[in-house]
Scaffold this active site. Structure first.
Site, PDB file in Angstrom:
ATOM      1  N   ARG A 252      -5.186  24.304  -5.349  1.00  0.00           N
ATOM      2  CA  ARG A 252      -5.393  24.884  -4.874  1.00  0.00           C
ATOM      3  C   ARG A 252      -5.931  25.693  -6.885  1.00  0.00           C
ATOM      4  NH1 ARG A 252      -4.264  30.640  -2.567  1.00  0.00           N
ATOM      5  NH2 ARG A 252      -2.963  30.826  -3.622  1.00  0.00           N
TER       6      ARG A 252
ATOM      7  N   GLU B 141     -12.162  34.223   2.094  1.00  0.00           N
ATOM      8  CA  GLU B 141     -11.143  36.148   1.748  1.00  0.00           C
ATOM      9  C   GLU B 141     -12.121  37.072   0.891  1.00  0.00           C
ATOM     10  OE1 GLU B 141      -7.674  34.479  -1.189  1.00  0.00           O
ATOM     11  OE2 GLU B 141      -9.391  33.466  -1.886  1.00  0.00           O
TER      12      GLU B 141
ATOM     13  N   ASP C  80      -5.913  38.689  -0.125  1.00  0.00           N
ATOM     14  CA  ASP C  80      -7.063  38.913  -0.900  1.00  0.00           C
ATOM     15  C   ASP C  80      -8.116  39.402   0.284  1.00  0.00           C
ATOM     16  OD1 ASP C  80      -7.299  38.395  -3.239  1.00  0.00           O
ATOM     17  OD2 ASP C  80      -6.826  36.381  -2.804  1.00  0.00           O
TER      18      ASP C  80
END
Ligand code: 3PY
Ligand code: MG
Length: 251
Positions: A69, A147, A173
């Site tokens: 990520r 998100e 999020d």
């Protein structure tokens, strides 16, 4: 095509976890535990560029694909983790179709994208560049995260972008961004997750989500989600210690 990408885009259930501990030992221990993949988290964990390649290498020892990520949308951070040999990237906070398209361009070589050619580990340090160029576009997994409230509003346009393999939902999020926090927000958050899932599956994309535990993976699988990031190495470590200490205290 890699086995991992085939499973991801074929909606096969894959279970990974976030790697947040900045040491190859943690990756080796986690990779040996039977996961389908690992996702090295450089958005929220303290893992810098020099370390990423060694963490990917540690995962490779157990033949477990390691995604990374990335911290944001910068094409150079996407290219550098792929050059290190990552099996794919997870791009956080994608809120518009333009951002999703930019992630595709950064991940794929021409003619699909704009990724630069380099003599990195993935290309055998330069000795396997032609082979790598032939296979990379088909082999790497691109997952983008929806998100934010803006991403939710733009979901139809984002999931339609060609070149995205997995639409990954970040419930933490997302809940904050849409104001669906705590038990009172659960219904609103579930509705948002379902909306993203339905739109992505309709567009032929696999759907992923983070889950802190395995409790509701059956429920989300029935809804059409197949790609899971289950907890993280730090959380597994803490939960394991807590459970055994509690058992020892009550013995
Ligand atoms: C979130 O829940 O916001 C995430 O990004 C989980 O991966
Ligand atoms: Mg997030």
């Amino acid at each position: 095509m890699s086995d991992f990408r085939r499973k991801c885009i074929g909606y096969e259930r894959v279970i990974g976890t976030f790697a947040a501990i900045p040491h190859p030992v943690a990756i080796e221990v986690t990779a040996a535990a039977g996961l389908d993949f690992i996702c090295i988290d450089t958005e929220h964990a303290q893992i810098g560029r020099e370390l990423i390649e060694n963490l990917v290498r540690a995962s490779d020892v157990h033949r477990v694909p390691a995604m990374v990520r990335v911290p944001g949308h910068a094409p150079e951070s996407i290219a550098s983790v792929l050059d290190a040999g990552a099996a794919g990237v997870l791009v956080p906070r994608v809120s518009t179709a333009a951002q999703a398209k930019a992630a595709v361009l950064a991940t794929r070589y021409p003619p699909i994208g704009e990724r630069g050619v380099g003599p990195g580990r993935a290309a055998g340090y330069g000795y396997r560049i032609p082979d790598y160029l032939k296979s990379a576009n088909e082999t790497l997994v691109l997952a983008i995260q929806i998100e934010t409230a803006e991403g939710l509003a733009n979901v139809e346009e984002i999931v339609a972008v060609e070149g995205i393999d997995v639409v990954f939902i970040g419930p933490g999020d997302l809940s904050v961004s849409i104001g669906a926090i705590g038990p009172d927000g659960a219904e609103k958050l579930d509705a948002a997750i379902l909306k993203i899932t339905k739109a992505a599956r309709k567009a032929g994309k696999a759907v992923g989500i983070f889950r802190p535990s395995a409790d509701d993976i059956g429920k989300w699988s029935e809804a059409g989600i197949s790609f899971y990031l289950l907890s993280s190495d730090t959380r597994f470590l803490g939960a394991g210690v807590a459970a055994d200490v509690a058992a020892a205290r009550s013995a």
